[in-house]
Design an enzyme around this catalytic site. Structure first.
Site, PDB file in Angstrom:
ATOM      1  N   ALA A 171       0.791  -1.232   0.000  1.00 39.39           N
ATOM      2  CA  ALA A 171       0.000   0.000   0.000  1.00 39.39           C
ATOM      3  C   ALA A 171       0.819   1.277   0.000  1.00 39.39           C
ATOM      4  CB  ALA A 171      -0.928   0.008   1.218  1.00 39.39           C
TER       5      ALA A 171
ATOM      6  N   ARG B 206       3.177   2.401  -2.071  1.00 45.94           N
ATOM      7  CA  ARG B 206       3.664   2.942  -3.342  1.00 45.94           C
ATOM      8  C   ARG B 206       2.718   2.555  -4.477  1.00 45.94           C
ATOM      9  NH1 ARG B 206       8.047   0.661  -0.756  1.00 45.94           N
ATOM     10  NH2 ARG B 206       9.848   2.014  -0.321  1.00 45.94           N
TER      11      ARG B 206
ATOM     12  N   VAL C 236       3.719 -10.465   3.622  1.00 39.32           N
ATOM     13  CA  VAL C 236       2.528 -11.221   3.227  1.00 39.32           C
ATOM     14  C   VAL C 236       2.805 -12.709   3.081  1.00 39.32           C
ATOM     15  CG1 VAL C 236       1.464  -9.232   2.107  1.00 39.32           C
ATOM     16  CG2 VAL C 236       2.884 -10.805   0.756  1.00 39.32           C
TER      17      VAL C 236
ATOM     18  N   ASN D   9      -2.573  -6.468  -3.334  1.00 37.05           N
ATOM     19  CA  ASN D   9      -1.744  -5.767  -4.316  1.00 37.05           C
ATOM     20  C   ASN D   9      -0.256  -6.040  -4.152  1.00 37.05           C
ATOM     21  OD1 ASN D   9      -1.154  -3.432  -6.275  1.00 37.05           O
ATOM     22  ND2 ASN D   9      -0.136  -2.731  -4.404  1.00 37.05           N
TER      23      ASN D   9
ATOM     24  N   SER E  11      -2.663  -9.642 -13.939  1.00 38.55           N
ATOM     25  CA  SER E  11      -1.843  -8.905 -14.905  1.00 38.55           C
ATOM     26  C   SER E  11      -2.134  -9.417 -16.307  1.00 38.55           C
ATOM     27  CB  SER E  11      -0.361  -9.101 -14.602  1.00 38.55           C
ATOM     28  OG  SER E  11       0.456  -8.641 -15.668  1.00 38.55           O
TER      29      SER E  11
ATOM     30  N   TYR F  40       6.523 -14.422 -13.121  1.00 39.01           N
ATOM     31  CA  TYR F  40       5.477 -13.416 -12.968  1.00 39.01           C
ATOM     32  C   TYR F  40       4.185 -13.875 -13.634  1.00 39.01           C
ATOM     33  CZ  TYR F  40       3.418  -8.725 -12.811  1.00 39.01           C
ATOM     34  OH  TYR F  40       2.612  -7.642 -12.564  1.00 39.01           O
ATOM     35  N   ALA F  41       4.306 -14.433 -14.832  1.00 46.38           N
ATOM     36  CA  ALA F  41       3.136 -14.924 -15.551  1.00 46.38           C
ATOM     37  C   ALA F  41       2.459 -16.060 -14.785  1.00 46.38           C
ATOM     38  CB  ALA F  41       3.530 -15.388 -16.953  1.00 46.38           C
ATOM     39  N   ALA F  42       3.259 -16.961 -14.245  1.00 47.72           N
ATOM     40  CA  ALA F  42       2.700 -18.084 -13.489  1.00 47.72           C
ATOM     41  C   ALA F  42       1.977 -17.602 -12.244  1.00 47.72           C
ATOM     42  CB  ALA F  42       3.817 -19.058 -13.112  1.00 47.72           C
TER      43      ALA F  42
ATOM     44  N   LYS G 271       0.618 -14.597 -11.683  1.00 47.13           N
ATOM     45  CA  LYS G 271      -0.592 -13.841 -12.000  1.00 47.13           C
ATOM     46  C   LYS G 271      -1.678 -14.732 -12.585  1.00 47.13           C
ATOM     47  CE  LYS G 271       0.797  -9.875 -10.518  1.00 47.13           C
ATOM     48  NZ  LYS G 271       0.177  -9.330  -9.279  1.00 47.13           N
TER      49      LYS G 271
END
Length: 256
Positions: free
Chosen positions: A11, A13, A58, A84, A137, A150-152, A154
């Site tokens: 939260a 940025r 997290v 987020n 994403s 990143y793809a996995a 998201k």
């Protein structure tokens, strides 16, 4: 009248902070959770009375459970969770990717969203109401070489969103996701200035001809969280300026 409480992770940025500002303007009390607790507290103070910053990893189940319980007790029932929190990935080919950072990225994005959703849902389901919005994403739906982790992560978030939504729909909790395209955050601007990212090329590839502003993503999050989206659950809303819709060479976008 009591203001509803919204918990936003990552939260301090970018999209997370823009979301907090939009929510505050609409009467929410914010719980700003970030790995940088000092910055989260500073931004909470800037938002005004009733907003609180929390230091949170997290990926830690113990920290997540403790923080959610603390928010429920100190600020009130959590009406909205925005997952987020995230980190950047290795922009390298599959054969060059290292397993440890691959796992770390999945832990922050996917495990983090799971743990927060689970912890908040325990309270929301007991009250018979609540909303969760996850950050997916365009990488979840379009192949981007060198960004497998990143793809996995998201794609996993979008899949988890659908499963949770169907599991909790009849108990009053809606779960959706937003899939941003390229967003003009401080990080993106810095990478462009350093020559690590070609912002002009990204703009040319985007049908709307520009990158998104963080507040544009925030407004989509707010829509899915609001009563205007009361019949929407289990969906991933693409907020990408037409990126995924384009099925032709980008030259067709040239209107000169």
């Amino acid at each position: 009248m009591n203001r509803p409480v919204a918990l936003v992770t990552g939260a301090a940025r970018g999209i997370g902070l823009a979301t907090c500002r939009e929510l505050a303007e609409r009467g929410y009390r914010l719980a700003l959770a970030d790995l940088d607790g000092a910055l989260a507290q500073s931004e909470a103070q800037a938002l005004g009375d009733g907003h609180v910053g929390y230091a949170l990893d997290v990926t830690s189940q113990a920290q997540v459970s403790q923080t959610v319980a603390q928010i429920e007790q100190a600020q009130g029932p959590i009406a909205l969770l925005v997952n987020n929190a995230g980190i950047g990935d290795q922009a390298v080919s599959t054969l060059e990717q290292k397993a440890e950072p691959f796992s770390q990225l999945l832990d922050v994005h996917l495990r983090g969203a799971f743990l927060l959703s689970q912890a908040c849902a325990r309270y929301m389901l007991g009250r018979g109401r609540g909303a969760i919005v996850n950050l997916s994403s365009i990488a979840a739906f379009g192949g981007i070489p060198g960004r497998n982790a990143y793809a996995a992560a998201k794609a996993g978030i979008s899949g988890m969103t659908r499963s949770m939504a169907c599991e909790w729909a009849r108990q009053g909790v809606r779960v959706n996701a937003v899939a941003p395209g390229y967003v003009e955050t401080d990080l993106v601007r810095r990478l462009a200035e350093e020559g690590a990212l070609n912002q002009s090329a990204l703009e040319q590839r985007t049908p709307l001809g520009r990158l998104a502003q963080p507040q544009e993503i925030a407004k989509a999050i707010l829509f899915l969280a609001s009563s205007d989206a009361s019949y929407i659950t289990g969906t991933t809303l693409e907020v990408d300026g037409g990126w995924l819709a384009l099925g032709a060479p980008e030259a067709v976008l040239n209107t000169d």
